[in-house]
Design an enzyme around this catalytic site. Structure first.
Site, mmCIF file in Angstrom:
data_model
loop_
_atom_site.group_PDB
_atom_site.id
_atom_site.type_symbol
_atom_site.label_atom_id
_atom_site.label_comp_id
_atom_site.label_asym_id
_atom_site.label_seq_id
_atom_site.Cartn_x
_atom_site.Cartn_y
_atom_site.Cartn_z
ATOM 1 N N HIS A 1 -15.036 -0.162 4.880
ATOM 2 C CA HIS A 1 -14.685 1.112 5.503
ATOM 3 C C HIS A 1 -15.818 2.125 5.444
ATOM 4 O O HIS A 1 -15.588 3.319 5.620
ATOM 5 C CB HIS A 1 -13.463 1.715 4.824
ATOM 6 C CG HIS A 1 -12.201 0.954 5.083
ATOM 7 N ND1 HIS A 1 -11.531 0.987 6.272
ATOM 8 C CD2 HIS A 1 -11.482 0.118 4.281
ATOM 9 C CE1 HIS A 1 -10.468 0.233 6.208
ATOM 10 N NE2 HIS A 1 -10.412 -0.318 5.009
ATOM 11 N N CYS B 1 -7.579 2.033 2.285
ATOM 12 C CA CYS B 1 -8.700 1.254 1.760
ATOM 13 C C CYS B 1 -8.349 0.640 0.407
ATOM 14 O O CYS B 1 -8.115 1.344 -0.572
ATOM 15 C CB CYS B 1 -9.921 2.161 1.610
ATOM 16 S SG CYS B 1 -11.304 1.323 0.840
ATOM 17 N N ASP C 1 -17.814 1.501 0.709
ATOM 18 C CA ASP C 1 -16.946 0.317 0.652
ATOM 19 C C ASP C 1 -17.595 -0.892 1.287
ATOM 20 O O ASP C 1 -17.810 -0.924 2.498
ATOM 21 C CB ASP C 1 -15.628 0.643 1.377
ATOM 22 C CG ASP C 1 -14.751 -0.592 1.539
ATOM 23 O OD1 ASP C 1 -14.890 -1.540 0.730
ATOM 24 O OD2 ASP C 1 -13.931 -0.596 2.472
ATOM 25 N N SER D 1 0.801 -1.225 0.000
ATOM 26 C CA SER D 1 0.000 0.000 0.000
ATOM 27 C C SER D 1 0.834 1.275 0.000
ATOM 28 O O SER D 1 0.276 2.361 -0.085
ATOM 29 C CB SER D 1 -0.923 0.017 1.222
ATOM 30 O OG SER D 1 -1.755 -1.122 1.177
#
Lengths: 651, 383
Positions: free
Chosen positions: A377, A390, A352, A328
């Protein structure tokens, strides 16, 4: 003619013989005169040349004097590589009365091993010039020297000689940053000027030592000596002093390097710390490391095997320059690209569900939270997608952005290339695109691979060096400095100013930098109390640290999958050490006026935020924070601090 | 067979002359040849003394071999060459058998199988014997045929040369094989083989040379050629010898540095200074004057040998003497040419000067044959 064969005509025979004999004698006379002419040429015409130059040159020897290699200092003038006297034993074969007996004696005196004797015999065989000394053993200890000196009379032809040898006072700590010198190989011998390297047997093998070989080496000097028949030097006739190699000052900061090494503790991994003001490499740590002093004058087979045979630790491999999935940590740059290319707005938000599916595909891409709670999320904008990391948001974003657009934008940050000035051994990593895949694998690009690339998985591979560079660029709002080891040549020299060949990154809306930097500070500082709405690194970096943080730190975690894990594993079951995810963290601070950018890679560290994050903070603390727990004066803003970037920090 | 002894008692045609034979002729010694040989050997020993760094044991060995060689020369001179001619085929056969024995039982030194070491006999190289036996046998064969030799006789002669040469090349000792070929071919040339055939053989050899280079020659042999073309290519490796020897020769100048004052040899910079490269030591210490003296000694020896060949009374003696004389010259030329950088380095010692027992003995045996040819004459002519 035929008639002559009928009857043996002795007179005819004799005449034929005599004519042949005269021809033979005639040729012989011509050849004798050829020899005489040759001798007259050599002894009369060329006599002066041979007499004055050549013949004397075998009594008068020209001996090379190796120049002293330049020393290497860190930015604060601390020695990283120096030259120390080292003693070695040589033998002149012609003067050794009974070589075998002497070698036998040496086996007792200095424990000369049969292996060393074999090597010596090979070197003796290869030696072409009579009366030239051949090395028996290097790095004699004081006890060895004493033992040999006492028994010198029993060792005709053997002598102890001294020379300066490279020494790395900081040993393991700097090995990967500095590189090391070792005995020149046949190939290397071909790449250097043979005259200048007469008398030198060490050459930079890696890192700074290799890249700055020409600067560090210097120019060979000569000494004309007269030798007697046994090769002993009778007098020195003339001397041309060698020119010592130039000293080099690096951007490295020994204290910071040490702090980074201690922060990594017993993890395998790599750390790169850059100075955002100039791209200088302030620390480059790779663990496990090795002692570069082992390579001086030739590493022993046992030591080398020990370094090479450890398939897990691979101490010779520089992890700071190796390529790994970024996980990430790629997201802030991707997010910035989405804003800049207009694919996303700051306001655009998704709801999400915790997973993602491509149209017309049954494959489900899960958010990392899926394995903890299946809620996702909730509503996620770009800002939140960064600080809660996310995945779903970025799956969606990447699908809209397309891999080639991602590639073009990310490459402006130096991904997929080695952007360093003087670290050629760094990997270029992989920044995939349709073209890349066609060339590298001969296959078309699949949409699902774009989804993987969104979270720094799949083909994408980056080095800690590249991540630190990208973090520095984020800190600098796109201002490029190519990572460099060298600060200046000579202790009193001027800092080298190397303009970047990479164009500064200009955004359509320069404020997007602030937006992204803010999102990255929220990764560390944002605390809403909720498990999945707080910055991913808040807990590990702020909450779990007894010391309050003295600056705003911008960062991004990454947890890159190494092995396909089952749902049970994701739910917390024990995972084999080798299957644990790689942990990464990039950071820079202070966020408003960055003085340091760092990338941390922890092999099988499992959690980017949990493991790599605190390491990053420890490094930043070491550099920025004084003994009083406050920001060091030199890092405090001179003007009143800019309005707080972190609007949503909950103290 | 007529030996002088039998002739004395049988009262042959020349009986009346026998009594007036001078003492050298009775002893079957040729005085001019002997004098030149003695002077050359003494001069050679002087140079050798310097070249071996005044090594007494080496001198003692060389002196011993020189003595043996003289005995050999005198001994052979006592035999009438016609006896040698008749026994040539059998001696040749024996020699070939010895060469085969070398390949089977021979001792290996320096990677080559050249020496025979039968218990009770001194160690020796059968190839050295062949240096004389090959020209002897070819001359013996051709002397019974019409001259110039026919194509068939030429072929037989080539077989006589070829068999031992191949056996010696297999040892491997290409230098000796080549020199033996030269000795045999000299007999053929002196016998008057047609130039046309010589040309054909030369053409074939020229065309075969590249193939030889590619398929047959070892790396060390190629290296010698490379080094000959450009000695500076490997100044510390293969080119070392030749650069050093040229330096030694050149630094000698006209008058030389004086006996035992050579720097090159004294400091051991010249490897093989006492064997193949001894001319360099001579040239350094005795200068051009010494070289001219050496060459004139050789010229006297070869000239005398050619004269003996020229006045010899039968074809066999002529062919053999001529071949021995010319072959001796080839040794001299190849050695000095190689040391002075005119020719590639081949392992040919300087005849009668270089250290080495077998070479001196076989050469002196050759001179014994020459003396025998000249002193066993049925009809005297003045000389």
């Amino acid at each position: 003619m035929t008639e002559r064969h009928i009857l043996k005509d002795h007179n005819q025979e004799r005449r034929l013989f005599l004519s042949r004999l005269f021809i033979g004698a005639g040729i012989a006379v011509v050849l004798v005169f050829t020899l005489i002419a040759r001798m007259v040429y050599l002894q009369v015409s060329e006599h002066a040349y041979y007499y004055t130059t050549k013949s004397d040159s075998y009594r008068i020897h020209t001996l090379p004097i190796a120049p002293n290699r330049g020393r290497i200092y860190d930015r604060n003038g601390i020695l990283l590589a120096e030259n120390k006297p080292s003693y070695f034993l040589t033998v002149i074969k012609e003067n050794a009365k009974d070589l075998n007996a002497s070698l036998g004696l040496l086996a007792d005196l200095i424990r000369l091993s049969p292996e060393e004797v074999d090597k010596l015999r090979v070197r003796l065989k290869r030696r072409a010039v009579p009366f030239s000394p051949v090395q028996v053993r290097q790095n004699l200890s004081e006890v060895d020297i004493a033992n040999i000196a006492v028994n010198q009379f029993r060792l005709p032809g053997f002598a102890i000689e001294a020379q300066l040898a490279r020494h790395y006072p900081q040993g393991e700590l700097m090995a990967h940053a500095l590189g090391y010198i070792g005995s020149m190989s046949e190939e290397e011998l071909k790449t250097v000027d043979p005259v200048n390297y007469e008398g030198t047997d060490g050459i930079g093998k890696m890192g700074v030592e290799k890249f700055y070989e020409n600067t560090l080496h210097g120019t060979v000097g000569y000494e004309q000596v007269e030798k007697n028949a046994s090769g002993r030097i009778m007098q020195i006739l003339s001397r041309t002093d060698p020119v010592a190699g130039k000293d080099i000052v690096l951007y490295l900061d020994s204290k910071l390097q040490k702090a980074a090494s201690e922060a990594l503790a017993d993890f395998r991994g790599g750390v790169v710390v850059l100075d955002p003001q100039n791209g200088g490499v302030m620390a480059m740590v790779s663990k496990p490391s090795f002692d570069p002093n082992l390579f001086i004058g030739g590493i022993s087979r046992a030591d080398y095997a020990k370094l090479n045979n450890n398939k897990e630790d691979t101490p010779l491999f520089n992890r700071a320059l190796g390529k790994y999935s970024p996980g990430s940590t790629i997201k802030p740059f991707l997010g910035l690209g989405a804003l800049d290319t207009g694919i996303r707005t700051r306001e655009y938000a998704i709801s999400d569900p915790g997973h993602f599916q491509l149209d017309g595909s049954s494959h489900v891409y899960h958010d990392w939270t899926w394995w903890h709670n299946r809620s996702g999320h909730d509503v996620v904008s770009l800002e939140k997608a960064i600080y809660v990391s996310c995945d779903t948001y970025f799956y969606d974003l990447a699908t809209d952005m397309d891999i080639d657009v991602m590639h073009d934008f990310l490459s402006r940050f130096g991904f997929g290339r080695n952007a360093s000035l003087d670290i050629p051994q760094a990997s270029t990593g992989v920044l995939p695109s349709r073209k890349w895949k066609k060339e590298a694998m001969g296959q078309p690009w699949y949409e699902g691979e774009t989804v993987n690339s969104a979270i720094g998985q799949g083909y994408t591979e980056v080095t800690p060096m590249q991540l630190a560079t990208a973090a520095m660029l984020m800190a600098n709002h796109g201002k490029w400095h190519q990572p460099a080891m060298i600060k200046r040549i000579g202790l009193d020299g001027e800092d080298i100013n190397h303009p970047s060949t990479y164009p500064d990154i200009k955004l359509n809306n320069e404020d997007d930098w602030n937006f992204l930097v803010n999102a990255m500070t929220e990764v560390v500082h944002k605390n809403t109390g909720g498990a999945f709405n707080t910055g991913t690194a808040y807990k590990a970096i702020i909450a779990n640290n007894k010391m309050p943080i003295a600056y705003t730190m911008a960062g991004k975690s990454g947890t890159a999958q190494v092995a396909e894990l089952t749902a049970d594993h994701k739910n917390g079951d024990a995972v084999d050490e080798d299957d644990k995810d790689n942990a990464l963290f990039i950071a820079f601070a202070p966020a408003s006026d960055p003085k340091i950018a760092v990338a941390v890679y922890v092999e099988h560290g499992a959690g980017g935020s949990g493991v790599a994050g605190p390491i990053a903070r420890q490094i930043l603390d070491a550099y920025l924070v004084g003994a009083d727990g406050q920001l060091k004066p030199e890092f405090r803003p001179k003007s009143p601090p800019a309005p707080a970037l972190i609007s949503s920090t909950d103290p | 067979m007529l030996t002088p002894e039998t002739r004395k008692y049988t009262g042959s045609v020349g009986a009346g002359l026998e009594r007036k034979l001078s003492w050298p002729q009775r002893l079957h010694v040729d005085i001019p040849l002997l004098c030149a040989l003695v002077v050359l050997l003494i001069f050679g020993l002087m140079v050798l003394y310097s070249a071996t760094n005044q090594s007494v044991p080496e001198m003692r060995r060389q002196l011993y071999f020189t003595g043996v060689a003289f005995v050999m020369m005198f001994g052979i001179a006592q035999f009438d060459v016609r006896w040698l001619r008749n026994w040539a085929p059998w001696m040749f056969l024996g020699g070939v058998l010895l060469l085969v024995a070398v390949l089977v039982f021979g001792e290996v030194t320096n990677g080559a199988r050249r020496w025979l070491n039968f218990p009770g006999l001194p160690r020796f190289q059968p190839s050295e014997v062949m240096k004389i036996l090959v020209p002897l046998t070819v001359a013996s064969y051709l002397s019974r045929k019409m001259m110039p030799p026919s194509f068939w006789h030429l072929c037989i002669s080539l077989v006589i040369i070829g068999v031992p040469v191949i056996l010696i090349a297999k040892q491997p000792d290409l230098g000796t094989a080549l020199l033996i070929t030269v000795a045999g071919v000299f007999v053929l040339l002196l016998a008057g083989i047609r130039w046309k055939w010589v040309m054909i053989v030369l053409m074939v050899a020229l065309m075969a040379a590249p193939a030889l280079w590619v398929f047959y020659m070892d790396d060390y042999q190629k290296n010698r050629i490379h080094t000959f073309v450009d000695p500076e290519r490997e100044p510390l490796g293969a080119g070392w010898n030749i650069i050093q020897s040229k330096t030694a020769i050149g630094s000698g100048g006209v008058n030389g540095k004086g006996w035992l004052k050579g720097v090159q040899s004294r400091l051991d910079f010249l490897p093989e200074g006492h064997t193949d490269f001894i001319v360099a030591v001579l040239a350094e210490e005795f200068g051009l004057v010494g070289i001219l003296f050496l060459l004139s000694l050789y010229v006297v020896i070869i000239g005398r040998a050619l004269y003996i060949a020229g006045v010899a009374q039968d074809l066999f003696s002529r062919l053999l003497a001529g071949s021995l004389a010319l072959t001796f010259f080839v040794y001299v030329f190849v050695n000095i040419g190689m040391v002075s950088g005119l020719l590639p380095v081949v392992g040919v010692p300087l005849p009668l000067v270089s250290l080495g027992g077998t070479s001196i003995i076989s050469l002196m045996a050759g001179f014994g044959i020459l003396m025998s040819i000249h002193t066993h004459r049925t009809v005297r002519i003045g000389y």
